[in-house]
Design a protein around this motif. Structure first.
Motif, PDB file in Angstrom:
ATOM      1  N   THR A 246       1.303  -1.288  -0.023  1.00  0.00           N
ATOM      2  CA  THR A 246       0.388  -0.074  -0.150  1.00  0.00           C
ATOM      3  C   THR A 246       1.026   1.234  -0.127  1.00  0.00           C
ATOM      4  OG1 THR A 246      -0.409   0.095   2.176  1.00  0.00           O
ATOM      5  CG2 THR A 246      -1.699  -1.151   0.622  1.00  0.00           C
ATOM      6  N   THR A 247       2.218   1.557   0.669  1.00  0.00           N
ATOM      7  CA  THR A 247       2.619   2.222   0.537  1.00  0.00           C
ATOM      8  C   THR A 247       3.340   2.799  -0.410  1.00  0.00           C
ATOM      9  OG1 THR A 247       3.338   1.923   2.862  1.00  0.00           O
ATOM     10  CG2 THR A 247       4.852   3.300   1.752  1.00  0.00           C
ATOM     11  N   ALA A 248       3.919   1.698  -1.105  1.00  0.00           N
ATOM     12  CA  ALA A 248       4.602   2.536  -2.622  1.00  0.00           C
ATOM     13  C   ALA A 248       3.285   2.006  -4.132  1.00  0.00           C
ATOM     14  CB  ALA A 248       5.241   0.748  -3.007  1.00  0.00           C
ATOM     15  N   TRP A 249       2.072   1.321  -2.942  1.00  0.00           N
ATOM     16  CA  TRP A 249       1.028   1.985  -4.392  1.00  0.00           C
ATOM     17  C   TRP A 249       1.190   3.712  -4.053  1.00  0.00           C
ATOM     18  CZ3 TRP A 249      -4.885   0.461  -4.380  1.00  0.00           C
ATOM     19  CH2 TRP A 249      -4.956   0.650  -5.184  1.00  0.00           C
ATOM     20  N   VAL A 250       1.039   4.078  -2.854  1.00  0.00           N
ATOM     21  CA  VAL A 250       0.259   5.702  -3.034  1.00  0.00           C
ATOM     22  C   VAL A 250       1.380   6.281  -3.043  1.00  0.00           C
ATOM     23  CG1 VAL A 250       0.473   7.505  -0.874  1.00  0.00           C
ATOM     24  CG2 VAL A 250      -0.671   4.376  -0.859  1.00  0.00           C
TER      25      VAL A 250
END
Length: 137
Positions: free
Chosen positions: A29-33
């Protein structure tokens, strides 16, 4: 938390696995953000990931306390557990803001998530005191 636990049952193991699953989703989720440059959907899912981890942590605490009984050292250390109760509220505010307020909502959401992180960086003295006491026993 596990420094003060005397015994763990099957429920505690399952609750811990649920927490670990939620935590394992953070790199995604961090990478997607980051890749989406703070688009609404990844920000909302990031908040939902935080909310799921907070819920899993809460369940783990409750299962441990139930297993150890009313005199649980963990229950005594948690006290009113302001951080644990306040965090999901702030996450929910961030999620709703990202969904309803457009660009400003995304800023509010990120600020909410950062605020909770800063709140948890400050060590909980009650838990640290209890760990120190249990190590000296």
């Amino acid at each position: 938390m596990f420094h003060v636990v005397r015994r763990v049952g099957g429920g505690g193991l399952w609750a811990n696995l649920a927490l670990l699953l939620c935590l394992s989703l953070f790199p995604f989720t961090t990478a997607w953000v980051d890749d989406s440059r703070f688009a609404r959907t990844p920000i909302v899912l990031y908040g939902l990931n935080f909310m799921a981890a907070a819920l899993a942590y809460f369940i783990l605490q409750k299962v441990i306390i139930r297993t150890e009984g009313p005199g649980s050292a963990l229950r005594q250390a948690l006290g009113k557990d302001f951080k644990g109760k306040f965090s999901p509220v702030v996450y929910l505010i961030g999620i709703i803001a990202a969904l309803k307020m457009g660009t400003v909502g995304i800023v509010v959401a990120v600020a909410s998530y950062v605020a909770v992180a800063i709140m948890w960086i400050v060590p909980d003295r009650r838990m640290a005191r209890l760990v120190n006491e249990s190590e000296h026993d």
